[in-house]
Structures are given as C-alpha cells and as structure tokens.
Scaffold this active site. Structure first.
Site, short mmCIF file in Angstrom:
data_model
loop_
_atom_site.label_atom_id
_atom_site.label_comp_id
_atom_site.label_asym_id
_atom_site.label_seq_id
_atom_site.Cartn_x
_atom_site.Cartn_y
_atom_site.Cartn_z
N ASP A 96 0.87 -1.18 0.00
CA ASP A 96 0.00 0.00 0.00
C ASP A 96 0.91 1.24 0.00
OD1 ASP A 96 -2.20 1.66 0.24
OD2 ASP A 96 -2.52 1.27 2.36
N PHE A 145 -10.50 -0.39 -0.35
CA PHE A 145 -10.21 -1.24 0.80
C PHE A 145 -10.68 -2.65 0.49
CE2 PHE A 145 -10.23 -3.17 4.89
CZ PHE A 145 -9.06 -2.66 5.45
P1 IMP Z 1 1.79 -0.32 3.92
O1 IMP Z 1 2.84 -0.23 4.96
O2 IMP Z 1 0.99 0.94 3.80
O3 IMP Z 1 2.29 -0.80 2.57
O4 IMP Z 1 0.73 -1.31 4.49
C1 IMP Z 1 0.62 -2.59 4.11
C2 IMP Z 1 -0.28 -3.31 5.11
O5 IMP Z 1 -1.49 -2.59 5.37
C3 IMP Z 1 -0.69 -4.62 4.50
O6 IMP Z 1 0.22 -5.64 4.88
C4 IMP Z 1 -2.06 -4.83 5.10
O7 IMP Z 1 -1.91 -5.50 6.34
C5 IMP Z 1 -2.60 -3.46 5.38
N1 IMP Z 1 -3.56 -3.02 4.35
C6 IMP Z 1 -3.39 -2.04 3.45
N2 IMP Z 1 -4.46 -1.90 2.65
C7 IMP Z 1 -5.34 -2.85 3.06
C8 IMP Z 1 -6.66 -3.25 2.59
O8 IMP Z 1 -7.24 -2.70 1.63
N3 IMP Z 1 -7.24 -4.28 3.26
C9 IMP Z 1 -6.64 -4.92 4.30
N4 IMP Z 1 -5.42 -4.59 4.75
C10 IMP Z 1 -4.78 -3.56 4.14
#
Ligand code: IMP
Ligand code: MG
Length: 176
Positions: A96, A145
């Site tokens: 993300d 999401f």
């Molecule tokens: P980042 O550090 O922003 O890349 O976050 C990644 C983490 O956020 C992933 O491993 C997920 O656990 C959580 N995450 C991000 N977007 C979603 C979503 O749409 N649904 C569920 N979990 C999410």
C-alpha cells in the site's frame, strides 16, 4: 461488497508469480518469510507451487495509526529463524504505502540475509510513498479497501476465498 478477484483469477495470478520466483531462484534454497496475518493464505498457496528447497519463517507487523500521524510500525520477530546467509523472500498481502516492506527489508539486511526480495499479492495503484518496489506482484488494484484471501477488516473476512472491495456502507454495517 463486490468481488474484485475471483478464486480462479487469484489462482492464475499466484501461479504466474510462482513461475517468476522459480525463474529467479532456480534450485537455490530460499527462506520464505510471511508477514502475518494477511499473507497467510497467499503464502500457503504460493509455497505449494514452488519446488526449490525452502524454509519458512514469520514476522508480524502492525501499524497503530494515530489521529494525525501515520503511526509507528510494531514488528514481532519471535517466529523468525536466523536469516543470516539466507536468500530471503518476504511475502505480504498488500503493498500500500510501502512503509511496512521497507522497514522489514531493512531489518532482513541488518540481520545479514544473503539476498532480499519481496512478493506481494496486491499493489494498490497510486498509494506508494517510498522508492522501494516489490520484486514480484500478482495484481495491481485500484485504491479500494479490500478483504478476503487472508485480508481483513477489523480481523473479519480473512476466510473469503476471493478478494472483495468493501463499500463505505459495508464498513458501517460490520458495526464493530
Ligand atoms: P503499507 O505499509 O501501507 O504498505 O501497508 C501494508 C499493510 O497494510 C498490509 O500488509 C495490510 O496488512 C494493510 N492493508 C493495506 N491496505 C489494506 C486493505 O485494503 N485491506 C486490508 N489490509 C490492508
Ligand atoms: Mg499486513
């Protein structure tokens, strides 16, 4: 809730990523490190398509988001074997903002992994805040999401065999 990726599309995407991973590592032994809990289902399907000698390890990472800041990432590495001298492949559900994988990749390097790559099931378009890019991505998805296939909303829906996008009304209906 609307289905974004059906079971059969996920199966194709996972098979395609497994082929790319196999092409990179060949017969070299790999330490697959799953980021709990969201990567559980992806990891289980992925490893059954890989034929090189492999070991498994796990980490958990959760970010506690404050009202004004991104929040700090809390990493638990109790279930992580010694990665020094290993070819480590980090496996996560979603790329993300990218901060989670950046932090975990740094951690693997400081634990003296021999090499470090990462594989994710999903990458959300237009959300990245880091230079780092995962080496293997099964699907690029719009900024919605999503739940299912291991991914949760407040720890629910991980058991759905497909990936679905939650509407804001769905989020309200969950009522948790
Ligand atoms: P980042 O550090 O922003 O890349 O976050 C990644 C983490 O956020 C992933 O491993 C997920 O656990 C959580 N995450 C991000 N977007 C979603 C979503 O749409 N649904 C569920 N979990 C999410
Ligand atoms: Mg996660």
């Amino acid at each position: 809730m609307k289905t974004l990726l059906s079971q059969s599309r996920i199966e194709e995407g996972v098979a395609c990523v497994a082929t790319k991973i196999a092409a990179v590592y060949g017969e070299s032994p790999v330490m697959i490190v799953g980021v709990l809990t969201g990567s559980l289902v992806f990891m289980a399907d992925l490893i059954r398509r890989l034929e090189m000698p492999l070991r498994l390890g796990f980490l958990s990472a959760s970010s506690y988001r404050g009202a004004t800041s991104r929040g700090s990432l809390v990493v638990n590495s109790d279930l992580l074997p010694d990665v020094s001298g290993q070819h480590v492949l980090l496996v996560d559900d979603i790329f993300d903002t990218g901060h989670t994988l950046v932090r975990l990749a740094e951690m693997m390097r400081s634990n003296r992994a021999d090499s470090l790559r990462s594989a994710v099931l999903l990458r959300k378009e237009g959300r990245q805040e880091v230079e780092y890019r995962p080496d293997f991505v099964a699907f690029d998805i719009p900024d919605e999401f999503v739940v299912g296939y291991g991914m949760d909303y407040r720890d629910m829906f991980r058991n759905l065999p497909y990936v679905a996008a939650l509407d804001p009304e769905d989020i309200a209906e969950v009522g948790v």
